[in-house]
Design an enzyme around this catalytic site. Structure first.
Site, short mmCIF file in Angstrom:
data_model
loop_
_atom_site.label_atom_id
_atom_site.label_comp_id
_atom_site.label_asym_id
_atom_site.label_seq_id
_atom_site.Cartn_x
_atom_site.Cartn_y
_atom_site.Cartn_z
N LYS A 59 0.85 -1.20 0.00
CA LYS A 59 0.00 0.00 0.00
C LYS A 59 0.88 1.24 0.00
O LYS A 59 1.67 1.45 0.92
CB LYS A 59 -0.92 0.00 1.24
CG LYS A 59 -1.69 1.31 1.44
CD LYS A 59 -2.64 1.24 2.64
CE LYS A 59 -3.24 2.61 2.94
NZ LYS A 59 -4.17 2.59 4.11
N ASP A 114 -2.78 10.15 3.41
CA ASP A 114 -4.17 9.72 3.57
C ASP A 114 -4.94 10.74 4.42
O ASP A 114 -4.92 10.68 5.64
CB ASP A 114 -4.23 8.33 4.23
CG ASP A 114 -5.66 7.83 4.39
OD1 ASP A 114 -6.57 8.44 3.78
OD2 ASP A 114 -5.86 6.84 5.12
N LYS A 170 -10.53 12.65 7.65
CA LYS A 170 -10.11 12.27 9.01
C LYS A 170 -10.14 13.48 9.93
O LYS A 170 -10.02 14.61 9.46
CB LYS A 170 -8.67 11.74 8.97
CG LYS A 170 -8.51 10.37 8.33
CD LYS A 170 -7.05 9.93 8.38
CE LYS A 170 -6.87 8.57 7.74
NZ LYS A 170 -7.52 7.47 8.47
N ASP A 196 1.52 6.52 5.32
CA ASP A 196 0.57 5.52 4.82
C ASP A 196 1.08 4.81 3.56
O ASP A 196 0.37 4.00 2.97
CB ASP A 196 -0.79 6.20 4.56
CG ASP A 196 -1.97 5.28 4.81
OD1 ASP A 196 -1.79 4.26 5.51
OD2 ASP A 196 -3.06 5.57 4.29
N ASP A 225 -12.17 6.73 3.10
CA ASP A 225 -11.02 6.54 3.99
C ASP A 225 -10.57 5.07 4.02
O ASP A 225 -9.54 4.75 4.61
CB ASP A 225 -11.37 7.03 5.40
CG ASP A 225 -10.14 7.28 6.25
OD1 ASP A 225 -9.01 7.27 5.69
OD2 ASP A 225 -10.31 7.49 7.47
N GLU A 267 -9.21 3.47 1.63
CA GLU A 267 -8.63 3.61 0.30
C GLU A 267 -7.50 2.61 0.05
O GLU A 267 -7.23 2.27 -1.11
CB GLU A 267 -8.12 5.04 0.10
CG GLU A 267 -6.73 5.35 0.71
CD GLU A 267 -6.64 5.18 2.22
OE1 GLU A 267 -7.68 5.28 2.89
OE2 GLU A 267 -5.53 4.91 2.72
N ARG A 278 -7.28 -0.59 0.65
CA ARG A 278 -7.77 -1.83 0.03
C ARG A 278 -8.15 -1.62 -1.42
O ARG A 278 -8.12 -2.55 -2.22
CB ARG A 278 -8.93 -2.40 0.88
CG ARG A 278 -10.12 -1.52 0.99
CD ARG A 278 -10.99 -1.88 2.21
NE ARG A 278 -10.37 -1.46 3.47
CZ ARG A 278 -10.91 -1.67 4.67
NH1 ARG A 278 -12.05 -2.32 4.79
NH2 ARG A 278 -10.28 -1.26 5.76
N1 BES Z 1 -4.36 4.53 6.74
C1 BES Z 1 -5.51 4.22 7.51
C2 BES Z 1 -5.23 3.24 8.63
C3 BES Z 1 -4.37 3.73 9.75
C4 BES Z 1 -4.97 4.26 10.88
C5 BES Z 1 -3.01 3.58 9.73
C6 BES Z 1 -4.18 4.67 11.94
C7 BES Z 1 -2.23 4.00 10.78
C8 BES Z 1 -2.82 4.54 11.87
C9 BES Z 1 -6.57 3.61 6.61
O1 BES Z 1 -6.60 4.05 5.31
C10 BES Z 1 -7.89 3.92 7.21
O2 BES Z 1 -8.25 5.06 7.23
N2 BES Z 1 -8.58 2.88 7.69
C11 BES Z 1 -9.85 3.03 8.27
C12 BES Z 1 -10.72 1.96 7.66
C13 BES Z 1 -12.21 2.18 7.83
C14 BES Z 1 -12.66 3.45 7.12
C15 BES Z 1 -12.93 0.97 7.27
C16 BES Z 1 -9.74 2.83 9.77
O3 BES Z 1 -8.94 2.04 10.24
O4 BES Z 1 -10.45 3.55 10.48
ZN ZN Z 2 -4.84 4.73 4.56
MN MN Z 3 -7.74 5.79 5.06
#
Ligand code: BES
Ligand code: ZN
Ligand code: MN
Length: 499
Positions: free
Chosen positions: A263, A268, A275, A286, A345, A347, A349
């Site tokens: 990834k 992000d 966020k 990210d 968010d 993204e 996947r």
């Molecule tokens: N990049 C984030 C995940 C992340 C969160 C990495 C905190 C490092 C620290 C990812 O893209 C994300 O935003 N994931 C969401 C998924 C949800 C929207 C299904 C999450 O974990 O809240």
């Molecule tokens: Zn992310």
């Molecule tokens: Mn995200």
């Protein structure tokens, strides 16, 4: 833009790539001056390393150890200044049964505690034959710092290390170099590292390395292939997405490669599902999955390892914009499957969906993807383990073993058939989020797996809580960790196809 600002930006963008690794040499005899590091497992060890010290110095050290009630435990230290002819004697506890990771920690402690001294020698003549390799790796990893944008009052100079004893101090030099490359990419801010500059940094790092082929898909190329998932993430940003493929095949390598999708979200923001502001700056990391898979291929290729490996860095910036994806949008991935975007968010996947489909063309022996995918994985595992998901026990076992050997540990989490049911969509083949319904890390994993070929062994590593650390340990300074480079280097070298 004014020329001055342009020039300043150009200056920033020209920040140097990872410096060459610190020199570590071997000497039969300890020097009589400077800093000497003495790893000791017990009081008796002092006599075994004793050839390095004269009798009076040995007696003084012995008294100091007793007076300080030194416990000889791993990571315990005692710094003695001005004894005998030495500026500093740094005693480091070895523990009763030191592993190779423990020996790397000794090197890391030497770097952290004494790396800024004038000259550092470490006595390893009483340690196993592989100790020189391990302390050299640990010293180099522990010496890392990212100070590209700070003007220190006096520049930090790291002492080269002399290992007293015998052995090979450069066997893992390419690993140390690759970890530094990955840490630099992760630490760099998103105004410096975006998809195109990630590609340029990668090209520079691989310049002149044999057996390597680099291929880059730009937007028209991805459009032609029908990569609607990664394109949907990138289209909210002025920085266009890229799919970067780095192939390495060493002499005598197996015919089928191990393919490593990563990834690579260079920032992000969450996109339209934006966020919260607090901590958003961290999302410059990210792209750590992409940086680690490319770093692993860098380590393997520079060492000319007899392996066949392909990194696929799925690079995009996730930004809110008039052109960005909206929640509810439906996009089509390269394999024709439709995806309902519940959250912009989720993204990571999406970009990995197209990377997983693209991987098929390599007829992989196995696919292992790395991603800072979910906050949920940290809730389960904290900062001790990355999450591991796989339907193949043998593949999971080999990854766990590589994690133990390198200290980059993994803990297996489930992929249940019901998790796939959970991500079915009313409007498309699959949806990218279940709106906060648990288990978040498994839902992310199962989504990525949906885009792989069921016949190809596959594992997903969720490294979200491992990419940056808030506390330094001997071989990992605070900040970008480079997690995954050592793990993948070991895993790919030791890989045996299973069934
Ligand atoms: N990049 C984030 C995940 C992340 C969160 C990495 C905190 C490092 C620290 C990812 O893209 C994300 O935003 N994931 C969401 C998924 C949800 C929207 C299904 C999450 O974990 O809240
Ligand atoms: Zn992310
Ligand atoms: Mn995200």
């Amino acid at each position: 833009m004014r020329p001055l600002i342009l020039a300043m930006l150009a200056g920033l963008a020209a920040a140097p790539a990872a410096a060459a690794v610190l020199p570590v040499t071997v000497a039969a005899q300890a020097p009589a001056a400077g800093t000497l590091v003495l790893p000791l497992a017990n009081a008796g060890d002092l006599a075994r390393v004793g050839t390095a010290l004269d009798a009076a110095t040995q007696a003084a050290v012995s008294r100091a150890l007793t007076a300080a009630a030194f416990d000889y435990k791993a990571k315990s230290t005692l710094s003695l200044r001005g004894i005998g002819t030495y500026d500093r004697l740094l005693i480091v506890g070895l523990g009763a049964a030191p592993t190779r990771v423990d020996l790397q920690n000794i090197g890391g402690i030497a770097a952290r505690e004494a790396g800024k001294d004038k000259a550092v020698a470490l006595v390893a003549s009483h340690l196993p034959a592989t100790a020189a390799t391990d302390v050299a790796l640990g010293y180099r990893l522990g010496s890392y710092s990212f100070d590209a944008y700070k003007k220190p009052e006096k520049p930090v100079v790291r002492a080269p290390l002399t290992v007293v004893g015998a052995g090979n101090t450069d066997e893992q030099a390419s690993v140390a170099e690759a970890v530094a490359f990955t840490r630099d990419l992760v630490a760099e801010p998103a105004n410096i590292i975006y998809p195109e500059s990630f590609v340029e940094r990668t090209r520079a790092a691989f310049a002149g390395v044999g057996g390597v082929k680099i291929e880059v898909l730009d937007v028209p190329a991805m459009e032609k292939l029908g990569m609607g998932a990664i394109l949907s993430v990138g289209k909210g940003s002025t920085r266009p997405p890229r799919m970067l493929i780095v192939e390495y095949k060493g002499a005598g390598a197996p015919a089928k490669p191990i393919v490593l999708p990563g990834k690579g979200i260079t920032f992000d923001s969450g996109g339209i599902s934006i966020k919260p502001g607090t901590g958003m700056w961290r999302m410059k990391n990210d792209m750590a999955g992409a940086a680690s898979v490319v770093g692993a291929v860098l380590a393997l290729s520079k060492a000319r390892a007899p392996v066949n490996v392909v990194a696929i860095a799925a690079l995009a910036e996730n930004m809110p914009d008039g052109n960005a994806s909206r929640p509810g949008d439906v996009v089509r991935a390269m394999n024709g499957k439709t995806i309902e975007i519940i959250s912009t968010d989720a993204e990571g996947r999406l970009v990995l969906a197209d990377a997983m489909v693209y991987a098929k063309k390599y007829d992989p022996a196995a696919i292992v993807d790395l991603a800072t995918l979910t906050g949920a994985v940290g809730g389960a595992l904290g900062n001790e383990y990355a999450g591991l998901f796989s339907r193949q026990d043998w593949l999971a076992d080999q990854l766990i073993a590589a994690g133990k050997a390198t200290g980059e540990e993994l803990w297996r989490l489930p992929l249940h058939p019901n998790h796939l049911e959970d991500v079915k969509s009313d409007y498309a083949d699959i949806r990218n989020s279940t709106e906060g319904n648990q288990p978040g890390a498994s839902h992310g994993a199962v989504f990525i797996g949906y885009f792989g070929d069921p016949k190809t062994p596959w594992a997903h590593l969720d490294i979200a809580s491992m990419a940056m650390s808030s506390e330094a340990v001997p071989t990992v300074p605070k900040g970008a960790t480079g997690y995954g480079v050592q793990l993948l280097d070991r895993f790919v070298r030791d890989f045996k196809p299973g069934n």
